[in-house]
Motif scaffolding. Structure first.
Motif, PDB file in Angstrom:
ATOM      1  N   UNK A   1       0.537   8.070 -10.131  1.00  0.00           N
ATOM      2  CA  UNK A   1      -0.804   8.250  -9.555  1.00  0.00           C
ATOM      3  C   UNK A   1      -1.452   9.541 -10.051  1.00  0.00           C
ATOM      4  N   UNK A   2      -0.652  10.624 -10.121  1.00  0.00           N
ATOM      5  CA  UNK A   2      -1.200  11.911 -10.581  1.00  0.00           C
ATOM      6  C   UNK A   2      -1.638  11.785 -12.044  1.00  0.00           C
ATOM      7  N   UNK A   3      -0.794  11.101 -12.861  1.00  0.00           N
ATOM      8  CA  UNK A   3      -1.129  10.925 -14.276  1.00  0.00           C
ATOM      9  C   UNK A   3      -2.438  10.154 -14.428  1.00  0.00           C
ATOM     10  N   UNK A   4      -2.581   9.100 -13.610  1.00  0.00           N
ATOM     11  CA  UNK A   4      -3.822   8.297 -13.667  1.00  0.00           C
ATOM     12  C   UNK A   4      -5.024   9.138 -13.253  1.00  0.00           C
ATOM     13  N   UNK A   5      -4.788  10.032 -12.247  1.00  0.00           N
ATOM     14  CA  UNK A   5      -5.880  10.904 -11.798  1.00  0.00           C
ATOM     15  C   UNK A   5      -6.300  11.841 -12.928  1.00  0.00           C
ATOM     16  N   UNK A   6      -5.297  12.410 -13.623  1.00  0.00           N
ATOM     17  CA  UNK A   6      -5.593  13.345 -14.711  1.00  0.00           C
ATOM     18  C   UNK A   6      -6.351  12.647 -15.852  1.00  0.00           C
ATOM     19  N   UNK A   7      -6.052  11.347 -16.032  1.00  0.00           N
ATOM     20  CA  UNK A   7      -6.770  10.594 -17.077  1.00  0.00           C
ATOM     21  C   UNK A   7      -8.139  10.124 -16.589  1.00  0.00           C
ATOM     22  N   UNK A   8      -8.445  10.436 -15.317  1.00  0.00           N
ATOM     23  CA  UNK A   8      -9.749  10.054 -14.764  1.00  0.00           C
ATOM     24  C   UNK A   8      -9.806   8.601 -14.318  1.00  0.00           C
ATOM     25  N   UNK A   9      -8.653   7.952 -14.135  1.00  0.00           N
ATOM     26  CA  UNK A   9      -8.650   6.535 -13.737  1.00  0.00           C
ATOM     27  C   UNK A   9      -8.605   6.346 -12.223  1.00  0.00           C
ATOM     28  N   UNK A  10      -8.197   7.383 -11.491  1.00  0.00           N
ATOM     29  CA  UNK A  10      -8.109   7.311 -10.021  1.00  0.00           C
ATOM     30  C   UNK A  10      -8.968   8.390  -9.401  1.00  0.00           C
TER      31      UNK A  10
ATOM     32  N   UNK B   1      -9.446  11.331  -6.412  1.00  0.00           N
ATOM     33  CA  UNK B   1      -8.503  12.260  -5.766  1.00  0.00           C
ATOM     34  C   UNK B   1      -8.042  11.691  -4.424  1.00  0.00           C
ATOM     35  N   UNK B   2      -8.968  11.042  -3.701  1.00  0.00           N
ATOM     36  CA  UNK B   2      -8.623  10.450  -2.396  1.00  0.00           C
ATOM     37  C   UNK B   2      -7.490   9.437  -2.565  1.00  0.00           C
ATOM     38  N   UNK B   3      -7.580   8.589  -3.575  1.00  0.00           N
ATOM     39  CA  UNK B   3      -6.536   7.587  -3.813  1.00  0.00           C
ATOM     40  C   UNK B   3      -5.189   8.277  -4.029  1.00  0.00           C
ATOM     41  N   UNK B   4      -5.190   9.330  -4.858  1.00  0.00           N
ATOM     42  CA  UNK B   4      -3.938  10.041  -5.152  1.00  0.00           C
ATOM     43  C   UNK B   4      -3.364  10.633  -3.861  1.00  0.00           C
ATOM     44  N   UNK B   5      -4.217  11.298  -3.076  1.00  0.00           N
ATOM     45  CA  UNK B   5      -3.744  11.950  -1.846  1.00  0.00           C
ATOM     46  C   UNK B   5      -3.172  10.902  -0.887  1.00  0.00           C
ATOM     47  N   UNK B   6      -3.944   9.810  -0.664  1.00  0.00           N
ATOM     48  CA  UNK B   6      -3.494   8.776   0.285  1.00  0.00           C
ATOM     49  C   UNK B   6      -2.166   8.156  -0.143  1.00  0.00           C
ATOM     50  N   UNK B   7      -2.055   7.811  -1.433  1.00  0.00           N
ATOM     51  CA  UNK B   7      -0.810   7.202  -1.902  1.00  0.00           C
ATOM     52  C   UNK B   7       0.348   8.203  -1.899  1.00  0.00           C
ATOM     53  N   UNK B   8       0.051   9.482  -2.191  1.00  0.00           N
ATOM     54  CA  UNK B   8       1.114  10.497  -2.163  1.00  0.00           C
ATOM     55  C   UNK B   8       1.670  10.612  -0.742  1.00  0.00           C
ATOM     56  N   UNK B   9       0.744  10.663   0.249  1.00  0.00           N
ATOM     57  CA  UNK B   9       1.189  10.732   1.651  1.00  0.00           C
ATOM     58  C   UNK B   9       2.066   9.520   1.971  1.00  0.00           C
ATOM     59  N   UNK B  10       1.586   8.332   1.549  1.00  0.00           N
ATOM     60  CA  UNK B  10       2.330   7.104   1.809  1.00  0.00           C
ATOM     61  C   UNK B  10       3.748   7.171   1.244  1.00  0.00           C
TER      62      UNK B  10
END
Lengths: 234, 115
Positions: free
Chosen positions: B19-28, B30-39
């Motif tokens: 998820x973090x990698x996808x965020x860095x590539x601009x595909x996700x 930040x909210x998605x990354x945070x929510x899935x990380x918590x999960x």
């Protein structure tokens, strides 16, 4: 004395025909309309058979009366009709009619359907199918759809699922259709009602064959329309 | 210790990194990354210390920890399906617009047919 539709009235009328896999049925429909002297905008809804070829054969016979547009992929009768309504604006029509292309509507009813528009009696017309002509399963599904149209859209009509409708250019500009599938019939009625467009019901002939039976509003389609109506409330 | 106590944290780490990698590539977002990380953090905690789920469960008036986890998974699945439904719905509408526009700009003439 009753008004007779003139050649000028016909010339100012465009019939929108959405067509999906109608290769075996559409030709007599197109040619009957053309023979009557009406113009047409035919929208091929991404048919997988040779509907488009059949349409073009007819266009060769009546090149000035027929205009053809084609959706790259099948998107449903609603999108095809919307495309037809948008395309028709290019030809400066006065009256716009939409009909089914499977042969269940008769071109002989066109004069009667546009008459209230020409005489100024109404700005929108729905062609109403006599219930007694309808097979039982259709009749039942339509009764449900009329009731749902009454509940969700607060309009009471005797045939909410008719594909035969006519309206003036003014009325067409006022309404906005978003439905993609068969919900278009109910949505059309809702839009007419919401925009206070004066409308009339005209009885039409309906020809049911086993082929036309397979399409249109059956109980499954009615259920899908219900779901869409609920969705449109939000 | 059960096998899942090892497997789930490993899956969680892979998922979070993904998820973090996808965020860095601009595909996700930040909210998605945070929510899935918590999960995934919760998944790891529950698999390493199963008794923690019971404590969470009692906070919501649920007696068994496992019930809590199952309900949580249902809520997340429901949310995901709903979100996907809206995405598909929007894509369908966009697709309709494109298909309509292409058709309107390309009236088919007899010359097209001959080609």
């Amino acid at each position: 004395m009753e008004y007779e539709i003139t050649a000028e009235d016909k010339d100012a009328t465009y019939v929108v025909l959405p067509a999906y896999n109608e290769a075996t049925r559409i030709q007599p429909v197109i040619e009957a309309i053309a023979e009557k002297g009406y113009n047409m905008v035919i929208v091929n809804d991404g048919s997988s058979d040779n509907t488009l070829d059949v349409i073009m054969q007819s266009k060769k016979k009546y090149p000035d009366q027929i205009h053809v547009f084609s959706l790259l992929i099948n998107r449903g009768v609603g999108v095809a009709t919307q495309t037809g309504f948008d395309a028709v604006l290019k030809f400066n029509p006065k009256y716009i009619v939409s009909m089914d292309s499977d042969g269940q509507h008769s071109a002989d009813d066109l004069d009667d359907v546009i008459k209230p528009l020409v005489t100024g009696e109404a700005e929108a017309v729905i062609g109403v199918r006599p219930l007694k002509d309808m097979p039982f399963t259709r009749n039942f599904a339509n009764a449900i759809m009329n009731l749902l149209t009454r509940i969700f859209y607060r309009v009471d009509v005797s045939d909410s699922q008719t594909g035969f409708r006519a309206l003036t250019l003014d009325a067409l500009n006022k309404i906005s259709i978003n439905a993609t599938g068969y919900l278009i019939s109910s949505e059309f009625i809702r839009e007419i009602n919401d925009n206070d467009i004066p409308f009339a019901e005209v009885p039409i002939e309906t020809i049911y064959t086993p082929e036309t039976q397979a399409k249109g509003t059956n109980v499954v389609v009615a259920f899908k329309i219900l779901l869409q109506m609920i969705k449109h409330q939000f | 210790m059960f096998l899942y106590a090892f497997i789930f944290p490993i899956i969680s780490i892979i998922a979070i990194v993904w998820f973090v990698a996808r965020y860095l590539k601009g595909k996700n977002s930040l909210t998605t990354v945070v929510l899935w990380t918590i999960f995934w953090i919760f998944v790891s905690i529950f698999s390493i210390f199963p008794e923690v789920s019971t404590r969470f469960a009692s906070m919501f008036g649920i007696t068994r920890g496992l019930d809590f986890v199952i309900i949580l998974v249902f809520v997340i699945l429901f949310y995901t399906v709903l979100k996907l439904y809206f995405i598909v719905d929007k894509m369908q509408n966009d697709l309709n617009k494109i298909v309509k526009e292409v058709a309107l700009n390309n009236e088919i003439t007899l010359e097209d047919e001959e080609e």
